[in-house]
Enzyme design. Structure first.
Site, PDB file in Angstrom:
ATOM      1  N   LYS A 106       0.832  -1.231   0.000  1.00  0.00           N
ATOM      2  CA  LYS A 106       0.000   0.000   0.000  1.00  0.00           C
ATOM      3  C   LYS A 106       0.852   1.260   0.000  1.00  0.00           C
ATOM      4  O   LYS A 106       0.507   2.254  -0.614  1.00  0.00           O
ATOM      5  CB  LYS A 106      -0.978   0.021   1.180  1.00  0.00           C
ATOM      6  CG  LYS A 106      -0.292   0.067   2.502  1.00  0.00           C
ATOM      7  CD  LYS A 106      -1.148  -0.392   3.638  1.00  0.00           C
ATOM      8  CE  LYS A 106      -0.298  -1.058   4.666  1.00  0.00           C
ATOM      9  NZ  LYS A 106      -0.260  -2.453   4.783  1.00  0.00           N
ATOM     10  N   GLU A 130      -5.080  -5.452  -5.089  1.00  0.00           N
ATOM     11  CA  GLU A 130      -6.183  -5.780  -4.161  1.00  0.00           C
ATOM     12  C   GLU A 130      -5.677  -6.019  -2.740  1.00  0.00           C
ATOM     13  O   GLU A 130      -6.284  -5.600  -1.759  1.00  0.00           O
ATOM     14  CB  GLU A 130      -6.903  -7.029  -4.668  1.00  0.00           C
ATOM     15  CG  GLU A 130      -8.076  -7.489  -3.819  1.00  0.00           C
ATOM     16  CD  GLU A 130      -9.263  -6.555  -3.934  1.00  0.00           C
ATOM     17  OE1 GLU A 130      -9.493  -5.811  -2.969  1.00  0.00           O
ATOM     18  OE2 GLU A 130      -9.957  -6.564  -4.963  1.00  0.00           O
ATOM     19  N   VAL A 133      -5.036  -3.197   0.158  1.00  0.00           N
ATOM     20  CA  VAL A 133      -6.075  -2.510   0.927  1.00  0.00           C
ATOM     21  C   VAL A 133      -6.992  -3.522   1.616  1.00  0.00           C
ATOM     22  O   VAL A 133      -7.707  -4.278   0.961  1.00  0.00           O
ATOM     23  CB  VAL A 133      -6.913  -1.586   0.010  1.00  0.00           C
ATOM     24  CG1 VAL A 133      -7.991  -0.875   0.791  1.00  0.00           C
ATOM     25  CG2 VAL A 133      -6.012  -0.571  -0.682  1.00  0.00           C
ATOM     26  N   GLY A 135      -6.577  -6.376   3.273  1.00  0.00           N
ATOM     27  CA  GLY A 135      -6.329  -7.820   3.194  1.00  0.00           C
ATOM     28  C   GLY A 135      -7.364  -8.588   2.391  1.00  0.00           C
ATOM     29  O   GLY A 135      -7.486  -8.405   1.179  1.00  0.00           O
ATOM     30  N   GLY A 188       0.831 -11.521  17.255  1.00  0.00           N
ATOM     31  CA  GLY A 188       1.147 -11.289  15.836  1.00  0.00           C
ATOM     32  C   GLY A 188       0.168 -10.343  15.158  1.00  0.00           C
ATOM     33  O   GLY A 188       0.162 -10.222  13.942  1.00  0.00           O
ATOM     34  N   GLU A 191       2.870  -5.275  14.491  1.00  0.00           N
ATOM     35  CA  GLU A 191       4.285  -5.453  14.165  1.00  0.00           C
ATOM     36  C   GLU A 191       5.130  -4.958  15.331  1.00  0.00           C
ATOM     37  O   GLU A 191       4.634  -4.234  16.192  1.00  0.00           O
ATOM     38  CB  GLU A 191       4.613  -4.651  12.907  1.00  0.00           C
ATOM     39  CG  GLU A 191       3.916  -5.197  11.683  1.00  0.00           C
ATOM     40  CD  GLU A 191       4.128  -4.319  10.461  1.00  0.00           C
ATOM     41  OE1 GLU A 191       5.129  -3.605  10.411  1.00  0.00           O
ATOM     42  OE2 GLU A 191       3.265  -4.381   9.572  1.00  0.00           O
ATOM     43  N   ASP A 202      -1.181   4.098   8.067  1.00  0.00           N
ATOM     44  CA  ASP A 202      -1.586   2.917   7.300  1.00  0.00           C
ATOM     45  C   ASP A 202      -2.980   3.130   6.696  1.00  0.00           C
ATOM     46  O   ASP A 202      -3.207   2.862   5.524  1.00  0.00           O
ATOM     47  CB  ASP A 202      -1.580   1.705   8.248  1.00  0.00           C
ATOM     48  CG  ASP A 202      -2.146   0.458   7.618  1.00  0.00           C
ATOM     49  OD1 ASP A 202      -1.394  -0.260   6.952  1.00  0.00           O
ATOM     50  OD2 ASP A 202      -3.362   0.208   7.772  1.00  0.00           O
ATOM     51  N   LYS A 206      -4.251   3.566   2.557  1.00  0.00           N
ATOM     52  CA  LYS A 206      -5.351   2.773   1.980  1.00  0.00           C
ATOM     53  C   LYS A 206      -6.471   3.687   1.474  1.00  0.00           C
ATOM     54  O   LYS A 206      -7.050   3.469   0.414  1.00  0.00           O
ATOM     55  CB  LYS A 206      -5.911   1.813   3.026  1.00  0.00           C
ATOM     56  CG  LYS A 206      -4.936   0.712   3.412  1.00  0.00           C
ATOM     57  CD  LYS A 206      -5.438  -0.042   4.634  1.00  0.00           C
ATOM     58  CE  LYS A 206      -4.475  -1.133   5.060  1.00  0.00           C
ATOM     59  NZ  LYS A 206      -4.795  -1.681   6.379  1.00  0.00           N
ATOM     60  N   GLY A 302      -2.855 -10.440   7.602  1.00  0.00           N
ATOM     61  CA  GLY A 302      -2.421 -11.812   7.864  1.00  0.00           C
ATOM     62  C   GLY A 302      -2.229 -12.556   6.545  1.00  0.00           C
ATOM     63  O   GLY A 302      -2.827 -12.199   5.540  1.00  0.00           O
TER      64      GLY A 302
END
Ligand SMILES: NC(=O)c1ccc[n+]([C@@H]2O[C@H](COP(=O)([O-])OP(=O)(O)OC[C@H]3O[C@@H](n4cnc5c(N)ncnc54)[C@H](OP(=O)(O)O)[C@@H]3O)[C@@H](O)[C@H]2O)c1
Length: 428
Positions: A106, A130, A133, A135, A188, A191, A202, A206, A302
């Site tokens: 992204k 795809e 943005v 997942g 997880g 990050e 982030d 997007k 993920g």
């Protein structure tokens, strides 16, 4: 039968999962797309790193950029990450050399998407993103294909799973921001350096990509961005008492043919659909004509969700479906002016932590009056032990700049114990 030769560059969380998925599902993908996907090459930074996938020696490229020159590569899947450095070099070179590109990056698309799309269009190759943005939420394909009939006026929603996990867990589990952030790292969901998730960057990347697709415009870098770093447990508790949840929302709207993009924590009614989206889920709401309101929700990140999106892009290329990367030809995309948030009207939640002394409440309400902001609700919550008091105000609809000016003015008062809070409310 036709074949498509693929190079996967980057074999980390996403790249290794995709590698395995493509090998395990080659037959069904071939049947569905009438073309055989073959991973001819791979590359990563460190060839010697142990990976849970079986890569043939012959698949390794000597240098990641070799993929862009190799005649046996039709499609390059960029899974390195980052707006600059090797990812940028790889994608620019790939498109210049007429290779199709699929990327989950992204940051790269939000910064260089316009230039990259121009090269892809000129060279008649695909540039698909795809997976960049939300997942597994197929919002880009929905905008380009399923919702193609529509004039879109607004897109908004929850675009960051990490922030949503933190806010919803603070709410449900009665834990502080830092406790939940540490837990998210262990699981997880965050990050080790989660700053882009927490400071709203982030979501901003997007949202820029989505608004270009919605409004047939070039990427617009004018965007108001605020993250969730300053939200504490008390804000969540007071919001609950007032009938709201706090969510990090991104909004892109077309107002009088101007684009307004904003990302900020938002109080949203407990009973609303968005308030019910918890944990790492993402939800995207599109308002368009003639469709009305359309909603897609799903896992936002993920390896499994991201692979779902990557395979959707790969399948489009397997079927030979070359489309404009941003849905419309570069020649037809518009440069839209920007509508600043300052003059927009919001109802808002303002919280002041003050000394518990006479006269303070009237000092604060005077500042509201001076800024032409009227008060809808006011709650005072004294803490006898600490000799402090929390004052929570819900304002009527007011100009954003007036609300911010109240915060600025009250912050300077010597009775203030903590930086005052301003959280915009979405009453829809
Ligand atoms: N993780 C998610 O949930 C998620 C979701 C959506 C989108 N994405 C996007 O997907 C992309 C990949 O993310 P990730 O989580 O898989 O990252 P990652 O685990 O850090 O993997 C990055 C990979 O890039 C390789 N690499 C670094 N420099 C390279 C170079 N010069 N040449 C070749 N390979 C190089 C690394 O090699 P080594 O393995 O040898 O170090 C590693 O395999 C990013 O753009 C990210 O934003 C991730």
């Amino acid at each position: 039968m036709k074949k498509l030769n693929i190079a996967i560059v980057g074999l980390g969380n996403i790249g290794s999962y995709l590698f395995k998925y493509l090998n395990d599902n080659k037959k069904i993908l071939t049947e569905k797309n009438n073309c055989i996907p073959i991973i001819t090459h791979v590359s990563a930074k460190n060839k010697k790193r142990k990976r849970n996938i079986s890569i043939k020696k012959s698949q390794w490229l000597n240098n990641y950029l070799d993929a862009t020159k190799n005649k046996n590569v039709d499609l390059i899947i960029e899974l390195i990450g980052g707006a600059e450095g090797p990812a940028k070099k790889l994608v620019f070179n790939a498109l210049k050399n007429k290779k199709h590109v699929v990327t989950a990056n992204k940051a790269l698309i939000a910064r260089y998407g316009d230039q990259l799309a121009r090269i892809a269009e000129k060279n008649k190759v695909n540039l698909e993103f795809e997976a960049a943005v939300c997942g597994g939420v197929p919002i880009i394909r929905s905008l380009k294909e399923g919702l193609i009939a529509n004039k879109i006026s607004k897109i908004y929603g929850i675009f960051n799973g990490t922030s949503n996990y933190i806010l919803s867990t603070m709410d449900k589990k009665n834990k502080s921001f830092d406790e939940v952030l540490n837990q998210a790292k262990k699981l997880g969901y965050a990050e080790s350096n989660p700053s882009a998730d927490l400071n709203g960057e982030d979501v901003a990347a997007k949202l820029k990509i989505l608004s270009s697709l919605c409004f047939n415009s070039f990427l617009n870098h004018n965007i108001y961005v605020e993250g969730i770093r300053n939200i504490d447990k008390s804000d969540i508790d007071y919001s609950n008492k007032l009938g709201y949840k706090i969510k990090l929302l991104g909004y892109a709207e077309l107002i009088n043919n101007k684009i307004c993009q904003r990302v900020h924590p938002t109080l949203i009614k407990n009973s609303s659909y968005v308030a019910s989206i918890d944990k790492v889920l993402n939800a995207v709401i599109v308002n368009g004509s003639p469709v009305g309101e359309s909603i897609i929700q799903g896992e936002g990140a993920g390896p499994s969700a991201t692979t779902s999106a990557l395979v959707s892009d790969i399948s489009s290329i397997l079927r030979g479906n070359i489309k404009f990367p941003f849905s419309i030809s570069d020649k037809e995309r518009k440069k839209l002016n920007f509508e600043n948030i300052s003059n927009r009207l919001f109802s808002a939640y303002l919280r002041f932590e003050v000394l518990d002394k006479p006269g303070i409440l009237s000092s604060i309400t005077n500042i509201f009056t001076k800024n032409n902001v009227s008060i809808k609700r006011l709650v005072q919550d004294p803490n006898k032990e600490k000799k402090t008091s929390s004052i929570i105000v819900i304002s009527h609809n007011s100009k954003d700049k007036s609300l911010r000016s109240i915060i600025k003015e009250v912050s300077r008062k010597n009775y203030i114990k903590k930086k005052p809070k301003l959280i915009r409310i979405d009453e829809n």
